[in-house]
Design a protein around this motif. Structure first.
Motif, short mmCIF file in Angstrom:
data_model
loop_
_atom_site.label_atom_id
_atom_site.label_comp_id
_atom_site.label_asym_id
_atom_site.label_seq_id
_atom_site.Cartn_x
_atom_site.Cartn_y
_atom_site.Cartn_z
N TYR A 91 47.59 36.14 27.07
CA TYR A 91 47.28 36.36 28.48
C TYR A 91 47.43 35.03 29.22
O TYR A 91 46.49 34.51 29.79
CB TYR A 91 45.87 36.91 28.58
N HIS B 179 33.56 35.12 40.97
CA HIS B 179 34.17 33.96 40.32
C HIS B 179 33.85 32.67 41.07
O HIS B 179 33.57 31.64 40.47
CB HIS B 179 35.69 34.12 40.24
N ASP C 9 37.83 49.07 39.03
CA ASP C 9 38.99 49.83 38.51
C ASP C 9 38.97 49.93 36.99
O ASP C 9 39.45 50.91 36.43
CB ASP C 9 40.32 49.28 39.03
C1 LAN Z 1 41.52 39.38 36.77
C2 LAN Z 1 42.27 40.19 35.81
C3 LAN Z 1 42.14 41.67 35.98
C4 LAN Z 1 41.97 42.07 37.42
C5 LAN Z 1 42.23 43.58 37.68
C6 LAN Z 1 41.39 44.51 36.82
C7 LAN Z 1 43.70 43.90 37.35
C8 LAN Z 1 41.99 43.84 39.15
O1 LAN Z 1 42.37 45.14 39.48
C9 LAN Z 1 40.59 43.44 39.55
C10 LAN Z 1 40.37 41.95 39.34
C11 LAN Z 1 40.61 41.49 37.89
C12 LAN Z 1 39.42 41.89 37.05
C13 LAN Z 1 40.74 39.96 37.77
C14 LAN Z 1 39.96 39.08 38.67
C15 LAN Z 1 40.30 37.58 38.63
C16 LAN Z 1 40.63 37.09 37.24
C17 LAN Z 1 39.41 37.31 36.34
C18 LAN Z 1 41.82 37.89 36.72
C19 LAN Z 1 43.07 37.74 37.55
C20 LAN Z 1 42.12 37.17 35.43
C21 LAN Z 1 41.79 35.67 35.71
C22 LAN Z 1 41.10 35.62 37.08
C23 LAN Z 1 40.00 34.55 37.23
C24 LAN Z 1 39.61 34.44 38.68
C25 LAN Z 1 40.46 33.20 36.73
C26 LAN Z 1 39.52 32.08 37.04
C27 LAN Z 1 40.02 31.31 38.20
C28 LAN Z 1 39.49 31.25 39.44
C29 LAN Z 1 40.36 30.96 40.59
C30 LAN Z 1 38.06 31.47 39.75
#
Ligand code: LAN
Length: 777
Positions: free
Chosen positions: A142, A277, A498
């Motif tokens: 990932y 976050h 979701d």
């Molecule tokens: C993710 C990954 C999954 C994603 C989905 C489920 C696809 C979306 O529909 C809702 C939001 C979510 C859960 C999501 C939120 C933000 C994440 C956790 C990430 C993109 C993976 C990594 C990211 C996180 C914010 C990384 C840390 C960095 C910061 C800028 C705080």
């Protein structure tokens, strides 16, 4: 340790040490926790630091008794899924060669294409099933973000916990292999140009891990960093990491006082109202900046101080550089109101009484302990985990149980790849991938095939085990979570709208698939109802996003708070926003539940009605929907059309579906495929990619099929494209990056290229070949 070389990667050209990839094993526990373990031949090395990974708490982790996931499955035998991840010969030998005998390859529209599509979906799923792990999940690299490793390395350096040799070697290899060929720098993410942030922090990591400053890799990266003005121009988070490492002065970091947490909650600015976050990061960052925590200087740090800047460290007036951000890094510049707030808070920090400082440190530490408690020290993501680990070390010491638990948890984020070891953005994609994989086997009509019984059942039990059964601790500014599902694992502890909806839908779908009836009752109806309670709680009620769903929580503060976004490199991070994809998935979950159960029926109907209104209102004038978590319009348009289609809408009877399809079809490439660039996410307007892609094509094809799009030639062409792009072993190759977050950071979803084409091709076969329809959808 045996060290081998080959020529495939940049690290090999420099003859950098490499571990023996065939000695890495991926162990997955019943809750999907992924740990790479290296067998050093001098005794198995367990990154967790304990001999047995499958210890006493193994049974406790199984929330429902009697679910199959035997301990024998977790033996250290080399499994295909491990060999696949590392691209080892065992994987290549294993590949089942299956040619698509039904497809004659010519361009005529006929029933043969439908049979070929079905066969292709079956082959695709067979391949996919072969890389499933024993716990029922699909582990994957990932990757994407390039700002995660700094947390791990800086925190270990700060707390003086050495990094295992095999990990050190492989992190170096990963960074060397991901540096840009042209200038030796790194960006915010793997697709990004070299930025000051990416280059400075990854340079520092390599030096802390022992690379010599005169090594050609370092010389080249340093030149680029200097050309970008030196590390003085790193954004806020970069400045903070450098300050923690004593490579920058706290006086040059814009304030984020922990006192904010002690403000009354009714104020919209209260951090408890921010996006999960953001508040999770600014909580420990507030603590560390208030405590002015910094690593004791040593010779490496002394030397680094004079490598990463264009001026001598002692001559820099850091205070004047709080707002210095390299132009190339800047995605979200400061607003005037943020600059004013920074001025005021900066003054306040200078005169803050000691007792206030003591109280706010204490208060924020209490909150940090709650985050640790809610997530078994995993924390929401690796960024705040690393910051929290440093805070715990300062508060309780390196020998404390609380700090030791971080050491136990860290490997959950470390992920091996053929290029080396990375640190992934969450501790995996487990629940999300399993939920889709199961649903799409149903939609493709292939669940009844005997070879899929076992993988589907394993995935089903994994989902059942992953539902939240304990609540968050009081006072942690968290929602009630029992009944919800996370994105990755139950341990991570955060339910997502979701993910809850898709997992719920997958479970109900499988239970109602012919041949799986015995699974009914594995999860009680009461537990399914609890998922509905979580979903209904999450619907936004605020006036500007009424009826929509956000990611982890309903929006708690208005969007104008974005004006205070201090991160400089990300957009939309301050509060929860309405997300069309989250809204679509939630509609899908609610609607599917409604077909089978009565619970809170009227409220569900009303929730769907409101959500539909939001979906329709968020359609762009050109017919597409903007995606926040996938690239980009193609992704979100598919979800929106799917949600609308569950309410009986299609191309013939609904204007929104029609406009959505029209938006897509004009972007179909001559070869029948679609290609949208990651740039779309950044500039919020459709940008064409360089060549047709499998995942994008599957998303567009699914949209057209769901809409009963009338022009069959376009649909056939897309199906043919997917079939032609399939490998002989049933899999598809990786194209461009699939995902995004906060508008600016790309992230990979390596399993999308397997299950979305299966869904698209299975749907195609069902629609156009009556003999192919076999199971429910
Ligand atoms: C993710 C990954 C999954 C994603 C989905 C489920 C696809 C979306 O529909 C809702 C939001 C979510 C859960 C999501 C939120 C933000 C994440 C956790 C990430 C993109 C993976 C990594 C990211 C996180 C914010 C990384 C840390 C960095 C910061 C800028 C705080």
């Amino acid at each position: 340790m045996a060290v081998t070389y080959d020529k495939k990667y940049r690290s090999d050209r420099y003859k950098l040490p490499k571990t023996d990839l065939s000695r890495w094993y991926l162990k997955i526990d019943p809750l999907g926790v992924q740990n790479w373990i290296y067998d050093s031949l001098e005794g198995e090395f367990d990154l967790k630091g304990s001999a047995s990974r499958w210890s006493d708490d193994f049974d406790d982790q199984l929330t429902t008794k009697g679910q199959p996931c035997s301990t024998a499955d977790q033996s250290l035998e080399k499994t295909i899924h491990t060999a696949y991840q590392l691209d080892l010969p065992e994987y290549h030998e294993f590949s089942v060669k299956k040619n698509n005998e039904y497809y004659n390859g010519n361009n005529t529209v006929d029933a043969k294409l439908a049979s070929a599509a079905l066969q292709s979906a079956i082959n695709g799923y067979e391949f996919f099933a072969s890389i499933q792990d024993p716990a029922g999940t699909w582990p994957c690299q990932y990757g994407g973000p390039m700002f995660m490793l700094i947390g791990y390395v800086a925190a270990r350096y700060f707390t003086k916990v050495p990094i295992a040799e095999e990990v050190r070697i492989e992190i170096i290899r990963y960074l060397v292999n991901t540096a840009h060929e042209v200038d030796g720098g790194w960006g915010l993410h793997t697709e990004d140009k070299s930025t000051c942030f990416g280059t400075a922090i990854n340079y520092v990591i390599l030096r802390l891990l022992g690379m010599d400053s005169q090594h050609p890799v370092m010389v080249k990266a340093r030149q680029t960093l200097h050309a970008l003005g030196g590390a003085i121009g790193v954004p806020h988070w970069g400045k903070s990491w450098l300050a923690v490492l004593n490579l920058y002065e706290w006086s040059g970091v814009n304030p984020c006082p922990p006192e904010l947490w002690m403000l009354p909650y009714w104020l919209p600015i209260h951090p408890g109202r921010w996006w999960v976050h953001t508040r999770a990061i600014y909580l420990p960052l507030g603590y560390l900046s208030c405590a002015k925590a910094k690593c004791p200087l040593d010779s490496t740090l002394e030397s680094l101080r004079n490598e990463i800047y264009v001026k001598k460290y002692d001559t820099i007036n850091f205070k004047n550089h709080r707002n210095t951000v390299c132009g190339i890094d800047l995605y979200y510049p400061h607003t005037r109101i943020l600059n004013m707030a920074n001025e005021v808070l900066g003054l306040y920090e200078q005169y803050r009484p000691t007792w206030v400082k003591r109280r706010s440190l204490k208060y924020s530490y209490e909150l940090i302990k709650k985050e640790i408690n809610n997530t078994d020290s995993l924390c929401i993501a690796p960024v705040n985990m690393a910051l929290n680990a440093i805070v715990v070390y300062l508060e309780e010491g390196g020998q404390s149980a609380a700090f030791q638990r971080f050491l136990y948890r860290w490997p959950d984020f470390l992920y091996m790849s053929p290029k080396g070891m990375m640190l992934i953005g969450t501790n995996g994609v487990q629940v999300w991938d399993v939920a889709f994989s199961l649903q799409y086997a149903c939609v493709a009509g292939i669940t009844h095939q005997s070879q899929f019984q076992d993988p589907i059942r394993k995935g089903f039990h994994f989902l059942v085990r992953s539902q939240f059964t304990e609540d968050t601790v009081p006072g942690s500014y968290r929602d009630h979570r029992i009944g919800g599902w996370p994105f990755s694992t139950k341990t991570q502890g955060y339910s997502v709208s979701d993910c809850t909806a898709e997992a719920l839908k997958a479970i109900i779908m499988i239970q109602n698939s012919p041949g799986y009836e015995d699974l009914k009752g594995t999860i009680s109806e009461a537990n399914l109802n609890k998922a509905i309670d979580v979903l209904l709680m999450l619907q936004n009620k605020g006036s500007y996003h009424y009826g929509s769903f956000s990611s982890y929580e309903a929006a708690r503060a208005p969007p104008f708070l974005e004006k205070l976004n201090p991160a400089e490199v990300f957009g939309n991070i301050m509060v929860e926003y309405p997300y069309v994809e989250c809204t679509d998935s939630t509609v899908l979950g609610l609607a599917y539940f409604r077909k089978h159960y009565e619970y809170r029926g009227a409220e569900i109907d009303e929730a769907i009605r409101l959500a539909n209104a939001y979906i329709v209102s968020s359609q762009d004038v050109d017919g597409g929907w903007f995606g926040s978590w996938g690239v980009c319009y193609t992704y979100a348009t598919m979800f929106a059309i799917e949600a609308l289609s569950t309410q009986g809408n299609d191309y013939s009877n609904n204007e929104h579906v029609r406009r959505g399809c029209d938006f897509l079809v004009v972007r179909q490439e001559a070869d029948g495929g679609w290609t949208e660039s990651f740039r779309s996410c950044e500039i919020q307007s459709y940008v064409r990619g360089s060549k047709s892609e499998v995942v994008q094509t599957a998303w567009a094809l699914i949209s057209l099929l769901l809409s009963n799009f009338p022009d069959r030639t376009k649909v056939d062409k897309a199906a043919r494209f997917l079939i032609e792009r399939q490998r002989a072993d049933g899999g598809w190759n990786q194209d461009e990056i699939e995902g995004v977050f906060n508008h600016s950071c790309a992230i990979e979803y390596p399993n999308y290229r397997y299950y979305f084409p299966v869904k698209a091709l299975g749907m195609y076969a069902k629609l156009y070949d009556s003999s192919a329809t076999t199971s429910i959808g």
